[in-house]
Scaffold this motif. Structure first.
Motif, PDB file in Angstrom:
ATOM      1  N   UNK A  52     -38.141 -18.606  18.640  1.00 44.43           N
ATOM      2  CA  UNK A  52     -37.677 -17.228  18.435  1.00 44.43           C
ATOM      3  C   UNK A  52     -38.822 -16.425  17.821  1.00 44.43           C
ATOM      4  N   UNK A  53     -39.165 -15.282  18.400  1.00 48.56           N
ATOM      5  CA  UNK A  53     -40.241 -14.467  17.815  1.00 48.56           C
ATOM      6  C   UNK A  53     -39.827 -13.888  16.473  1.00 48.56           C
ATOM      7  N   UNK A  54     -40.825 -13.590  15.637  1.00 48.77           N
ATOM      8  CA  UNK A  54     -40.558 -12.998  14.334  1.00 48.77           C
ATOM      9  C   UNK A  54     -39.942 -11.608  14.489  1.00 48.77           C
ATOM     10  N   UNK A  55     -39.156 -11.239  13.482  1.00 48.44           N
ATOM     11  CA  UNK A  55     -38.525  -9.918  13.472  1.00 48.44           C
ATOM     12  C   UNK A  55     -38.994  -9.163  12.233  1.00 48.44           C
ATOM     13  N   UNK A 191     -38.274  -5.028  15.210  1.00 51.47           N
ATOM     14  CA  UNK A 191     -39.151  -5.252  16.359  1.00 51.47           C
ATOM     15  C   UNK A 191     -40.019  -6.476  16.077  1.00 51.47           C
ATOM     16  N   UNK A 192     -40.520  -7.056  17.156  1.00 50.77           N
ATOM     17  CA  UNK A 192     -41.450  -8.174  16.999  1.00 50.77           C
ATOM     18  C   UNK A 192     -42.818  -7.697  16.536  1.00 50.77           C
ATOM     19  N   UNK A 193     -43.106  -6.415  16.695  1.00 49.11           N
ATOM     20  CA  UNK A 193     -44.381  -5.824  16.272  1.00 49.11           C
ATOM     21  C   UNK A 193     -44.124  -4.956  15.051  1.00 49.11           C
ATOM     22  N   UNK A 194     -44.726  -5.243  13.893  1.00 45.06           N
ATOM     23  CA  UNK A 194     -44.449  -4.453  12.686  1.00 45.06           C
ATOM     24  C   UNK A 194     -44.866  -2.994  12.828  1.00 45.06           C
ATOM     25  N   UNK A 195     -45.988  -2.746  13.489  1.00 46.94           N
ATOM     26  CA  UNK A 195     -46.448  -1.362  13.666  1.00 46.94           C
ATOM     27  C   UNK A 195     -45.473  -0.593  14.550  1.00 46.94           C
ATOM     28  N   UNK A 449     -38.731 -10.351   8.552  1.00 46.26           N
ATOM     29  CA  UNK A 449     -37.406 -10.551   7.977  1.00 46.26           C
ATOM     30  C   UNK A 449     -36.747 -11.820   8.515  1.00 46.26           C
ATOM     31  N   UNK A 450     -37.134 -12.211   9.688  1.00 48.16           N
ATOM     32  CA  UNK A 450     -36.528 -13.395  10.293  1.00 48.16           C
ATOM     33  C   UNK A 450     -37.358 -13.840  11.482  1.00 48.16           C
ATOM     34  N   UNK A 455     -32.756 -22.190   7.701  1.00 47.30           N
ATOM     35  CA  UNK A 455     -31.325 -21.909   7.616  1.00 47.30           C
ATOM     36  C   UNK A 455     -30.643 -22.090   8.965  1.00 47.30           C
ATOM     37  N   UNK A 456     -31.357 -21.704  10.045  1.00 44.56           N
ATOM     38  CA  UNK A 456     -30.768 -21.871  11.374  1.00 44.56           C
ATOM     39  C   UNK A 456     -30.540 -23.342  11.695  1.00 44.56           C
ATOM     40  N   UNK A 457     -31.534 -24.157  11.344  1.00 41.83           N
ATOM     41  CA  UNK A 457     -31.372 -25.589  11.612  1.00 41.83           C
ATOM     42  C   UNK A 457     -30.227 -26.152  10.765  1.00 41.83           C
ATOM     43  N   UNK A 458     -30.166 -25.717   9.495  1.00 37.58           N
ATOM     44  CA  UNK A 458     -29.076 -26.191   8.639  1.00 37.58           C
ATOM     45  C   UNK A 458     -27.719 -25.740   9.178  1.00 37.58           C
ATOM     46  N   UNK A 459     -27.677 -24.482   9.618  1.00 34.65           N
ATOM     47  CA  UNK A 459     -26.418 -23.982  10.188  1.00 34.65           C
ATOM     48  C   UNK A 459     -26.084 -24.732  11.469  1.00 34.65           C
TER      49      UNK A 459
END
Length: 759
Positions: A52-55, A191-195, A449-450, A455-459
């Protein structure tokens, strides 16, 4: 069926629920499935989270500005926003609207951006792994070269593919929230791009403010155009109304002075003249009536003179007074026949005659004056009525004239108001301000942010456990048979008398059927014995032990352990001192008699078919104190068992037995294959329904109970038989009872000693 009273509302609710013990049992039995499911789901979640790409989330803030911004003291066409909760919430939805989203998409050229052209997160992962290929045209990620681009994003309009799809992808990444109860609204964009996230958040805030100004300006222009049309129309209406008034006056000779109609003034003058004439008539009539009344009543001349107010009458009255005084003086000197007295009397008569003549003349004048005043009043009234008639004839014209004047005045006022408002609107079109202001522009986020992969693996692992448990429960509950004791109460609507483990669950498949039907004697301290004691306790709570009771042990199908329950329950009743008789009523197979080793003994069929005495067929087990009646010496399939059970002989036998025994337990054939048990049920005081755990189909059990007909009301409860040994252990542990390992228990005497004896 199901008429028995349960322990309470809480017990009834728990009977319909899947208890914790049942859940633990299902988990224990299918622990491997649960662990495998958890591992598989956790592995898939880990693979998914790794790709999953960063958010990145950028936040811009705007505030609803409730301060008045007036350059001129003229109210605008659109009022400023109110600073209340409903308004702020409405503006949140406006910022989230498709209109702003599409304008920002056009402004920043997001039509060909991979993030917004309908590619899902799953597809992005597949692309990242190289498992699929998709052609993207004109893909140019937004990467500003300077911080200035964050404030003034460049405009890059390109080809526009599926507009709604891009808008939906944009809205999914946009979050607009109100900050607590303030007037501040935060614009979050992911977005995946912070800018890119910062640029889009700032563009949304800027577009929102511009749209507010545009809406106000557009409203002013539209209002001005509408006012121009209205002014032109009202100008024509005013001119037409004024021409209609003048034309109407000319046609009907209506004139006025100082805003009053001439005929109205004439009417006022005539009414004043009539009032004066009436006053004059009233005055003269009053004087005439008073004078005439005083003459008739003969009142004194002095009073009459005062009323008439005449100098002549006053003088004549004085002369008469002098004559009367002179007559009185002469009367003291002369007699009535004296010439002087006669002369004085003649003078008095003359004065009286002259006074009366003058008074009559004055009264006549008053009468004439009264008549003249009345004629004048009547003439004035006639003139007034004529004038009223003329005015009434022209009243419709006057009303019409006033109506035309009102319409003209209203049109003129509206025309002047529209003209003034249009002038204000035109002059203030360029003086518009937004109802909000940017409090804080979005900065480029430094940290994602994500996704929170751990946590995803734990969930995922927890979800795998839940899925595994659900699968176990579905397997536990999904079958068509009874897997829980409480299903009896929910499905069959019967009280649960108890759960009994199968002998094969606590034995190593014993080949001795006699031991099975006599477990209460063979293993009195075992789990099976405790279960039978529990069944007896529940049964006693539902039958009247003060009277002899005939209890039928019934089941739906063969091999559900009915005979084992009947035999051991009878042994337990006998062990507590009750006079107990166990009857094998299966005249076709005699299964219980076979297990007890009584196949060569005379039994029930001999009593019913051959006329044998009851005393001769009842056996007494000296070890357990139990009395037993076998089925038959040799089961005869040619005998109509149903007819025997319907006979009066069978009813007579049962009556005799009830007079000799406290408890009579009848082991009857299954309900569904043959009708025997249904017939016996009509004579039973109570029916215990036996069902096999995880083996008896629920539907067949319900059908079996239906075959009982009216006797179904005599079913006191159900016993779940052949339940898993491990479940029984856990149930005992839950109530704090010690569990005895029956495999290591010492077995007492295996066979009972039977003797034929009259009960």
């Amino acid at each position: 069926m199901g008429a028995q009273t349960r322990g309470g509302d809480d017990d009834e609710e728990r009977s319909n629920a899947f208890s914790l013990a049942d859940v633990l049992s299902a988990v224990r039995q299918r622990l491997t499935l649960i662990v495998a499911t958890m591992a598989a789901v956790a592995a898939l979640t880990a693979a998914f989270a790794a790709n999953i790409p960063n958010r990145y989330v950028a936040v811009a803030s705007v505030q609803i500005d409730q301060r008045q911004k007036e350059i001129v003291n003229i109210k605008g066409v659109i009022s400023d926003l109110k600073a209340d909760a409903a308004t702020v919430d409405s503006e949140v939805e406006v910022i989230r609207s498709k209109q702003i989203a599409h304008r920002v998409i056009d402004q920043l050229g997001l039509h060909d951006d991979r993030e917004f052209i309908g590619i899902s997160t799953f597809q992005a992962i597949l692309l990242r792994l190289g498992l699929v290929q998709r052609a993207f045209k004109n893909i140019e990620p937004l990467a500003p070269t300077s911080i200035a681009d964050l404030i003034t994003p460049s405009r890059n309009l390109s080809r526009e593919p599926e507009r709604d799809e891009i808008g939906r992808a944009f809205e999914q990444r946009l979050k607009v929230v109100r900050v607590r109860t303030t007037l501040v609204i935060e614009i979050h964009f992911t977005s995946a791009d912070p800018v890119k996230a910062a640029r889009i958040a700032n563009a949304i805030a800027d577009t929102y403010l511009k749209m507010q100004i545009e809406q106000k300006t557009r409203a002013m222009v539209d209002a001005s155009a509408r006012l121009e049309d209205s002014i032109t129309s009202m100008r024509e209406k005013v001119a037409i109304a004024e021409r209609d008034i003048e034309k109407f006056r000319s046609q009907h000779d209506i004139f006025d002075a100082d805003g009053h109609l001439l005929v109205d003034r004439q009417l006022a003058r005539e009414m004043e003249a009539l009032v004066l004439a009436r006053n004059r008539t009233g005055s003269t009539r009053a004087r005439y009536d008073q004078a005439r009344r005083m003459m008739i009543d003969g009142e004194g001349n002095e009073s009459l003179a005062d009323v008439l107010q005449s100098n002549t009458v006053r003088l004549l009255r004085d002369e008469l007074t002098k004559a009367l005084r002179k007559q009185a003086e002469a009367g003291t000197k002369y007699g009535p026949k004296h010439p002087e007295m006669q002369k004085i009397a003649a003078d008095v008569a003359k004065a009286q005659s002259e006074l009366g003549t003058e008074i009559n003349k004055i009264i006549k004048n008053l009468k004439t004056e009264f008549d003249v005043a009345g004629d004048g009043e009547r003439e004035q009234g006639t003139r007034l009525e004529v004038l009223k008639t003329q005015i009434a004839a022209s009243r419709d014209k006057q009303w019409r004239l006033r109506e035309l004047e009102r319409e003209a005045n209203a049109s003129k006022q509206l025309y002047e108001a529209l003209l003034a408002r249009n002038k204000q609107t035109v002059e203030t079109q360029g003086l518009q301000f937004a109802d909000a202001r940017i409090v804080e522009t979005a900065d480029v986020p430094l940290y994602p942010l994500g996704p929170k992969r751990k946590q995803l693996v734990a969930i995922g692992g927890a979800g795998g456990i839940v899925v595994g448990v659900m699968l176990a429960l579905l397997l536990e509950m999904g079958g068509s048979s009874f897997s829980r004791a409480r299903d009896i109460e929910r499905v069959l609507e019967l009280d649960h008398l108890g759960s009994v483990p199968g002998p094969e669950q606590i034995h190593v498949l014993s080949s001795d059927p006699l031991r099975t039907v006599r477990l209460m004697v063979a293993e009195p301290r075992g789990l099976f014995a405790e279960a039978i004691r529990g069944v007896r306790h529940e049964l006693d709570g539902r039958i009247n032990r003060q009277l002899s009771q005939l209890i039928l042990i019934a089941s739906s199908l063969p091999n559900e352990g009915r005979s084992v329950i009947a035999s051991n329950l009878a042994l337990h009743y006998a062990s507590i001192g009750a006079r107990t008789l166990l009857i094998d009523a299966d005249l076709r197979k005699g299964g219980l008699s076979h297990d007890l080793g009584l196949t060569d003994q005379a039994g029930l069929i001999d009593v019913l078919a051959s006329g044998a005495r009851i005393e001769d067929v009842i056996l007494h087990d000296r070890t357990a104190g139990l009395h037993v009646m076998a089925a038959a010496r040799r089961p005869d399939f040619l005998i109509d068992a149903a007819s025997l059970f319907e006979s009066l002989q069978f009813k007579s036998v049962l009556a005799q037995l009830k007079s000799r025994f406290d408890i009579i337990l009848i082991d009857a054939p299954p309900l569904l294959p043959v009708v025997d048990a249904r017939i016996i049920a009509q004579l039973a005081d109570g029916i215990v329904f036996v069902t096999a755990w995880r083996r008896t189909p629920r539907q067949l059990a319900k059908e079996a109970l239906k075959t009982l007909g009216p006797a179904a009301d005599r079913v006191v409860g159900a016993v779940v038989n052949q339940i898993d040994h491990g479940i029984m252990e856990r149930e005992w542990a839950a109530i704090g009872r010690p569990f005895i390992n029956l495999k290591s228990a010492t077995a007492p005497q295996r066979h009972g000693q039977h003797s034929r004896r009259v009960a």
